[in-house]
Design an enzyme around this catalytic site. Structure first.
Site, short mmCIF file in Angstrom:
data_model
loop_
_atom_site.label_atom_id
_atom_site.label_comp_id
_atom_site.label_asym_id
_atom_site.label_seq_id
_atom_site.Cartn_x
_atom_site.Cartn_y
_atom_site.Cartn_z
N LYS A 70 -10.61 -1.08 10.49
CA LYS A 70 -10.63 -2.48 9.79
C LYS A 70 -10.91 -3.32 10.75
O LYS A 70 -11.00 -4.59 10.02
CB LYS A 70 -9.23 -2.42 8.89
CG LYS A 70 -9.14 -1.50 7.86
CD LYS A 70 -8.00 -1.69 7.07
CE LYS A 70 -7.24 -0.60 6.19
NZ LYS A 70 -8.24 -0.03 5.02
N CYS A 129 -4.69 2.36 -3.51
CA CYS A 129 -3.64 3.01 -3.06
C CYS A 129 -2.37 1.82 -3.26
O CYS A 129 -1.65 1.90 -2.60
CB CYS A 129 -3.45 3.40 -1.56
SG CYS A 129 -4.93 4.63 -1.29
N GLN A 189 -4.52 -5.37 6.88
CA GLN A 189 -5.53 -6.31 6.17
C GLN A 189 -5.66 -7.65 6.77
O GLN A 189 -6.24 -8.46 6.39
CB GLN A 189 -5.38 -6.21 4.65
CG GLN A 189 -5.75 -5.01 3.94
CD GLN A 189 -6.64 -4.75 3.84
OE1 GLN A 189 -7.92 -4.99 4.25
NE2 GLN A 189 -6.92 -3.23 3.76
N HIS A 216 0.97 -1.10 -0.11
CA HIS A 216 -0.05 0.03 -0.04
C HIS A 216 0.95 1.21 -0.18
O HIS A 216 2.01 1.19 0.56
CB HIS A 216 -0.78 0.00 1.18
CG HIS A 216 -1.69 1.01 1.44
ND1 HIS A 216 -1.63 2.39 2.01
CD2 HIS A 216 -3.16 0.93 1.22
CE1 HIS A 216 -2.99 3.06 1.84
NE2 HIS A 216 -3.60 2.07 1.55
N ASP A 273 3.07 -4.43 8.14
CA ASP A 273 1.79 -3.78 8.02
C ASP A 273 0.65 -4.58 8.01
O ASP A 273 0.56 -5.60 6.97
CB ASP A 273 1.70 -3.05 6.45
CG ASP A 273 0.50 -2.45 6.21
OD1 ASP A 273 -0.58 -2.67 7.17
OD2 ASP A 273 0.34 -1.89 5.08
N1 C6P Z 1 -6.32 0.48 2.76
C1 C6P Z 1 -8.35 0.08 1.38
O1 C6P Z 1 -9.13 0.40 0.77
P1 C6P Z 1 -5.21 3.73 7.08
O2 C6P Z 1 -5.42 4.47 6.19
O3 C6P Z 1 -3.69 4.21 7.91
O4 C6P Z 1 -5.86 3.26 8.26
O5 C6P Z 1 -4.49 2.44 6.51
C2 C6P Z 1 -3.74 2.25 5.39
C3 C6P Z 1 -3.27 0.92 4.87
C4 C6P Z 1 -2.05 0.63 5.11
N2 C6P Z 1 -1.88 -0.75 4.70
C5 C6P Z 1 -2.70 -1.43 3.89
C6 C6P Z 1 -2.31 -3.07 3.52
C7 C6P Z 1 -4.08 -1.08 3.95
O6 C6P Z 1 -4.99 -1.85 3.16
C8 C6P Z 1 -4.25 0.34 4.36
C9 C6P Z 1 -5.72 1.11 4.09
C10 C6P Z 1 -7.59 0.91 2.41
O7 C6P Z 1 -7.42 -0.78 0.79
C11 C6P Z 1 -7.81 2.31 2.13
S1 C6P Z 1 -6.83 2.78 0.96
#
Ligand code: C6P
Length: 421
Positions: A240, A379, A217, A137, A214
């Site tokens: 999430k 992203c 997910q 991401h 990270d």
């Molecule tokens: N992905 C998706 O629709 P934040 O925004 O900080 O809570 O998470 C960022 C982020 C980081 N790593 C991974 C693997 C992610 O999937 C995400 C967030 C969302 O896939 C929003 S782009």
């Protein structure tokens, strides 16, 4: 009974908990969109929030709203105890050794930036290498690019095979004595690939490199044990895991966190402040938590983790797998539809493109039928470009989705494709 009904009945029998009863926890699932019952399949972006978590906000602001760690009055004590209580719940959730290893951030993005700006800024320089993967991401790419531009280290990228699985042979070859950090996701948001992070950590450590995982997910779908993985850093987001937005977590190994300099300065993160004798800093975790945090959100995150535990995160992952199989099978017969991400180890994410139909058009039209999916680059632009596309449609599953919803989505998709082609 038709074979589809029979297949569904069999699949439903595999449900490890009562999905329809669990849906009662989610008021939003009762709403209509454009006059149609909502089918929410954008869970990888944000999962919906159970009533038990929503209630935390009303309870907190009705009963014990106060700033934490600083007051001597009852409300401040209660708010502090509830806030710190979540730290212990997160410790258990990740199986960390010590609650002080849990730092509250705004989300995964801020957690990764914290590591880049503290550990990274003090340990990375010219000649060093940071290894990320093509599956990342942007939040696990751009913080390293920003720092590399300043500090002069090199970013190397682990490739993926055609199924979207990481090329582990290439990973082994890319690791070398210059590698200081491996930063990878546990589960890819764009494809659903589950990465072998435990094996990757062992290989990184053999080379003397650290590993940041990270987990944005992964945490909603599987039990995570940071000690078993041997992760040096692990990050995830509240929104999430059925919790609120505005809160996330960074886990770090104790010795690393203790040695890292603070990032943001302000209240809460200091021991003493003086114009003459300089400023000294609090110990972990407070050293990294400057300013008033998202108190209600942190407390609500604690309730979300309890809810996850009550249902069983393993059971949720199991059910999502049933949904994924059902959806994958159903869309496979759609003419001109190509699934991106077919790795053997996959979480509940179905990413696809359709010949002759723009993903964005599909997303907009399917919303008119009450179905929420995500369309775009998710992203993860480098990954999508690697697969030769700018955007995909992505349906992603959660604990409360049903097989009927998957069928509604597939019917709606067929109708929409018929309209745009
Ligand atoms: N992905 C998706 O629709 P934040 O925004 O900080 O809570 O998470 C960022 C982020 C980081 N790593 C991974 C693997 C992610 O999937 C995400 C967030 C969302 O896939 C929003 S782009």
């Amino acid at each position: 009974m038709s074979s589809t009904v029979l297949e569904k009945a069999n699949a439903f029998a595999q449900a490890p908990y009562d999905v329809l009863a669990l849906r009662q926890d989610f008021p939003i699932l009762d709403r209509k969109v454009h006059g149609k019952p909502l089918v929410y399949l954008d869970n990888a972006a944000t999962s919906q929030t159970p009533r038990q978590v929503i209630d935390v906000f009303s309870d907190y602001y009705s009963r014990c709203n106060a700033n934490i760690h600083r007051g001597l009055h009852t409300l401040a004590d209660e708010a502090t105890a509830a806030f710190e209580g979540t730290r212990h719940k997160v410790r258990a959730f990740l199986n960390a050794e010590d609650a002080r290893q849990i730092i509250f951030t705004r989300g995964t993005t801020e957690a990764i930036n914290l590591v880049a700006q503290t550990w990274g800024r003090t340990h990375l320089g010219a000649g060093d290498e940071v290894l990320i993967s093509l599956l990342e991401h942007h939040s696990n790419i751009v913080p390293w690019q920003l720092l590399a531009a300043e500090r002069g280290f090199t970013i190397k990228v682990i490739p993926v095979d055609d199924s979207g699985a990481l090329d582990m042979q290439a990973y082994r070859e890319l690791l070398n004595e210059r590698t200081r950090l491996v930063a990878v996701n546990h589960v890819s948001n764009a494809l659903g690939t589950i990465n072998p992070v435990k094996e990757m950590a062992a290989l990184a450590h053999q080379q003397g490199a650290l590993i940041l995982v990270d987990g944005a997910q992964a945490t909603p779908h599987q039990a995570v044990d940071v000690q078993a993985i041997d992760a040096d850093f692990y990050a995830f987001s509240g929104h999430k895991v059925y919790g609120p937005t505005g809160v996330g977590v960074l886990y770090g190994k104790k010795a690393l966190l203790e040695a890292m300099p603070p990032w943001q300065g302000g209240g809460e993160m200091i021991k003493t402040v003086s114009f003459d004798a300089g400023t000294t800093f609090a110990g972990i975790p407070h050293k990294f938590e400057a300013g008033t945090p998202a108190i209600a959100e942190v407390i609500a995150l604690g309730r979300a983790l309890e809810w996850l535990e009550e249902v069983g995160v393993g059971a949720i992952g199991q059910w999502e797998h049933v949904l994924l199989e059902h959806a994958t099978h159903a869309v496979s017969s759609i003419d001109g539809l190509r699934i991106l991400g077919t790795a053997p180890d996959k979480a509940g994410v179905l990413s696809f493109v359709v010949d002759g139909a723009h993903s964005q058009d599909i997303g907009l039209l399917i919303d008119q039928l009450g179905v929420a999916i995500r369309t775009g680059h998710h992203c993860a632009q480098p990954l999508l470009h690697h697969f030769g596309v700018d955007a995909t449609c992505r349906a992603s599953f959660a604990a409360y989705n049903t097989l009927d919803e998957v069928d509604t989505f597939v019917d709606a998709l067929n109708r929409v494709i018929g309209m745009v082609r």
